[in-house]
Write a protein that holds these residues in place. Structure first.
Motif, PDB file in Angstrom:
ATOM      1  N   ALA A  89       0.808  -1.171  -0.127  1.00 26.11           N
ATOM      2  CA  ALA A  89       0.114   0.035  -0.044  1.00 26.11           C
ATOM      3  C   ALA A  89       0.840   1.126   0.039  1.00 26.11           C
ATOM      4  O   ALA A  89       0.309   2.409   0.719  1.00 26.11           O
ATOM      5  CB  ALA A  89      -1.062  -0.064   1.161  1.00 26.11           C
ATOM      6  N   PHE A 114      -1.832   6.504   0.096  1.00 21.96           N
ATOM      7  CA  PHE A 114      -3.256   6.401  -0.339  1.00 21.96           C
ATOM      8  C   PHE A 114      -4.273   7.446  -0.102  1.00 21.96           C
ATOM      9  O   PHE A 114      -4.002   7.900   1.148  1.00 21.96           O
ATOM     10  CB  PHE A 114      -3.724   4.893  -0.389  1.00 21.96           C
ATOM     11  CG  PHE A 114      -3.895   4.714   1.248  1.00 21.96           C
ATOM     12  CD1 PHE A 114      -4.831   4.780   2.021  1.00 21.96           C
ATOM     13  CD2 PHE A 114      -2.839   3.607   1.700  1.00 21.96           C
ATOM     14  CE1 PHE A 114      -4.842   4.441   3.253  1.00 21.96           C
ATOM     15  CE2 PHE A 114      -2.882   3.360   2.941  1.00 21.96           C
ATOM     16  CZ  PHE A 114      -3.934   3.550   3.707  1.00 21.96           C
ATOM     17  N   ASN A 115      -4.993   7.690  -0.707  1.00 19.29           N
ATOM     18  CA  ASN A 115      -6.316   8.792  -0.254  1.00 19.29           C
ATOM     19  C   ASN A 115      -5.654  10.010   0.065  1.00 19.29           C
ATOM     20  O   ASN A 115      -6.053  10.939   1.086  1.00 19.29           O
ATOM     21  CB  ASN A 115      -6.941   8.249   1.020  1.00 19.29           C
ATOM     22  CG  ASN A 115      -7.663   6.856   0.243  1.00 19.29           C
ATOM     23  OD1 ASN A 115      -8.019   6.697  -0.788  1.00 19.29           O
ATOM     24  ND2 ASN A 115      -8.270   6.038   1.497  1.00 19.29           N
ATOM     25  N   SER A 193      -7.787   4.419  -2.405  1.00 13.54           N
ATOM     26  CA  SER A 193      -8.079   2.849  -1.811  1.00 13.54           C
ATOM     27  C   SER A 193      -9.348   3.009  -1.280  1.00 13.54           C
ATOM     28  O   SER A 193      -9.587   3.476  -0.296  1.00 13.54           O
ATOM     29  CB  SER A 193      -7.037   2.698  -0.970  1.00 13.54           C
ATOM     30  OG  SER A 193      -7.263   1.314  -0.503  1.00 13.54           O
ATOM     31  N   SER A 196     -12.366  -2.073  -0.349  1.00 12.20           N
ATOM     32  CA  SER A 196     -11.984  -3.214   0.430  1.00 12.20           C
ATOM     33  C   SER A 196     -13.285  -3.843   0.706  1.00 12.20           C
ATOM     34  O   SER A 196     -14.507  -3.316   0.297  1.00 12.20           O
ATOM     35  CB  SER A 196     -11.408  -2.580   1.818  1.00 12.20           C
ATOM     36  OG  SER A 196     -12.486  -1.844   2.475  1.00 12.20           O
ATOM     37  N   ARG A 272      -6.775   1.737   6.849  1.00 15.55           N
ATOM     38  CA  ARG A 272      -6.847   1.152   5.736  1.00 15.55           C
ATOM     39  C   ARG A 272      -5.591   0.544   5.339  1.00 15.55           C
ATOM     40  O   ARG A 272      -4.280   1.129   5.737  1.00 15.55           O
ATOM     41  CB  ARG A 272      -7.275   2.269   4.617  1.00 15.55           C
ATOM     42  CG  ARG A 272      -8.724   2.609   4.670  1.00 15.55           C
ATOM     43  CD  ARG A 272      -9.041   3.640   3.883  1.00 15.55           C
ATOM     44  NE  ARG A 272     -10.626   3.840   3.784  1.00 15.55           N
ATOM     45  CZ  ARG A 272     -11.325   3.171   3.291  1.00 15.55           C
ATOM     46  NH1 ARG A 272     -11.273   2.178   2.517  1.00 15.55           N
ATOM     47  NH2 ARG A 272     -12.789   3.487   3.478  1.00 15.55           N
ATOM     48  N   ASN A 273      -5.758  -0.635   4.853  1.00 16.13           N
ATOM     49  CA  ASN A 273      -4.642  -1.337   4.341  1.00 16.13           C
ATOM     50  C   ASN A 273      -3.531  -1.808   5.389  1.00 16.13           C
ATOM     51  O   ASN A 273      -2.550  -1.975   5.149  1.00 16.13           O
ATOM     52  CB  ASN A 273      -3.714  -0.846   2.994  1.00 16.13           C
ATOM     53  CG  ASN A 273      -4.742  -0.751   1.846  1.00 16.13           C
ATOM     54  OD1 ASN A 273      -5.189  -1.638   1.623  1.00 16.13           O
ATOM     55  ND2 ASN A 273      -4.946   0.764   1.494  1.00 16.13           N
ATOM     56  N   ASP A 337      -7.251  -3.497   0.644  1.00 16.51           N
ATOM     57  CA  ASP A 337      -7.950  -3.082  -0.471  1.00 16.51           C
ATOM     58  C   ASP A 337      -6.873  -3.987  -1.560  1.00 16.51           C
ATOM     59  O   ASP A 337      -6.230  -3.142  -2.098  1.00 16.51           O
ATOM     60  CB  ASP A 337      -8.129  -1.772  -0.831  1.00 16.51           C
ATOM     61  CG  ASP A 337      -8.736  -1.330  -2.079  1.00 16.51           C
ATOM     62  OD1 ASP A 337      -8.882  -2.265  -3.002  1.00 16.51           O
ATOM     63  OD2 ASP A 337      -8.897  -0.111  -2.348  1.00 16.51           O
ATOM     64  N   PHE A 340      -6.653  -2.180  -5.032  1.00 17.64           N
ATOM     65  CA  PHE A 340      -5.767  -1.035  -5.085  1.00 17.64           C
ATOM     66  C   PHE A 340      -4.180  -1.661  -5.125  1.00 17.64           C
ATOM     67  O   PHE A 340      -3.395  -0.855  -5.692  1.00 17.64           O
ATOM     68  CB  PHE A 340      -6.027  -0.068  -3.629  1.00 17.64           C
ATOM     69  CG  PHE A 340      -4.999   0.903  -3.697  1.00 17.64           C
ATOM     70  CD1 PHE A 340      -5.028   1.855  -4.685  1.00 17.64           C
ATOM     71  CD2 PHE A 340      -4.082   0.760  -2.585  1.00 17.64           C
ATOM     72  CE1 PHE A 340      -3.798   2.934  -4.165  1.00 17.64           C
ATOM     73  CE2 PHE A 340      -3.199   1.637  -2.443  1.00 17.64           C
ATOM     74  CZ  PHE A 340      -3.097   2.789  -3.117  1.00 17.64           C
TER      75      PHE A 340
END
Length: 355
Positions: A89, A114-115, A193, A196, A272-273, A337, A340
């Motif tokens: 990620a 990410f994001n 991302s 998920s 996340r991730n 995710d 991603f």
């Protein structure tokens, strides 16, 4: 002080060009095969205003090329992607802290990427306030790329391929530092991302349901973790001390604000991730999520700036018994995710052919 001076210089460069940022939701279509920026249905409006740097197919590809090119490091040995690995990620799976030129090791863990379009500030201490400037620390840090903006621009202008590519995107005869930053942002802002298992569950897509353990873990998360790791970004974007050290070697946020109340505070990272983006904490001291959860259960130490949420009712930390930890881990894995992580659009263009 050096970082602050560099930041102010770069901010002046961006301001002088008249970026013309205005509030709007970015909607982009690409003519053929690469990227469409779309705000996920369960996400808020992005922080980054794309009006001053509208993403194009050519711009995205140029940014990706720069991201994977070691030309921008002092000795031409490492690229952004050396520390930001797509399979992790865009964190760095194989080092607790950043690993730069001459085998130099930094002091902080490489954050996942990410994001970024939803981030207000960047780095563990929030020392950068704009996505377009976020690469500056890595480019100039002596233990990372150890280069400087002037040398990077000279190299790019002298290369065989880059002048024509930059001219196609920015319609200028010469490459400057602003266009370098904006090209990279056209790539990194697209690292979204949001697909998920959790996202599909929340959006009621593909008939996705949680297992019993995942559902129980989600309930535990909402009760004990969500105050800091707020959905849907899974961070409240604040700076907090989570009880790692009584007397921290790294002063954290205080290095930017010079406020005693910020000593030992670091940016709350997104979860996340998190399954694939270890090691964990600002210094990469924990290798597994089990270690992280056990820290909150039994390892939190008192310090002057310890976050109030970690010392409620005279109890340090967040009590999580064995079963709760297993269920919480089950939920955290729903934030991975894989689409991603495996997206070929974001991987090394020298190794992956675009479809």
């Amino acid at each position: 002080m050096k970082r602050r001076v560099i930041f102010l210089i770069c901010l002046a460069i961006l301001g002088a060009a008249g970026s013309g940022f205005e509030s709007s939701l970015p909607v982009y279509t690409r003519q053929s095969d690469t990227t469409i920026f779309k705000v996920p249905a369960n996400f808020p409006k992005p922080v980054y205003d794309f009006k001053g740097n509208r993403v194009s197919d050519a711009g995205f590809r140029l940014g990706r090329m720069l991201f994977y090119d070691p030309l921008i490091s002092r000795d031409k040995s490492i690229s952004c992607a050396n520390c930001h690995q797509s399979f992790a990620a865009f964190a760095q799976l194989d080092h607790a802290v950043s690993h730069g030129v001459d085998e130099c090791l930094g002091t902080r863990n490489t954050p996942a990427l990410f994001n970024l379009a939803w981030q207000k500030e960047f780095m563990w201490d929030g020392g950068i306030h704009h996505i377009e400037l976020s690469p500056i620390t890595a480019m100039t840090n002596e233990c990372e790329m150890a280069s400087n903006l002037q040398e990077i621009v000279v190299r790019l202008n002298a290369s065989e391929k880059y002048p024509a590519l930059f001219k196609q995107v920015f319609h200028r005869d010469a490459i400057n530092s602003q266009s370098v930053f904006r090209a990279l942002a056209q790539f990194t802002s697209m690292l979204v991302s949001a697909d998920s298992k959790y996202d599909q569950y929340i959006r009621h897509e593909n008939n996705v349901v949680f297992t019993t353990d995942e559902q129980a873990g989600y309930a535990i998360f909402k009760a004990k973790c969500s105050a800091c790791h707020t959905e849907p970004l899974f961070t409240d974007r604040s700076y907090r001390s989570n009880g790692l050290d009584k007397h921290p070697d790294d002063i954290g946020r205080d290095s930017i604000t010079h406020q005693a109340d910020d000593i030992g505070k670091f940016r709350v990272p997104s979860l996340r991730n998190v399954e694939v983006s270890g090691p964990y904490m600002h210094d990469g001291r924990f290798n597994s999520l089990k270690e992280v959860l056990e820290h909150y259960n039994t390892g939190v130490v008192s310090s002057p700036n310890l976050d109030p949420l970690l010392k409620k009712n005279g109890v340090l930390g967040i009590r999580l018994d064995h079963t709760e930890q297993l269920r919480l881990l089950a939920f955290l894995k729903t934030l991975t995710d894989t689409k991603f992580i495996n997206d070929k659009r974001f991987q090394d263009p020298n190794k992956i052919k675009s479809k």
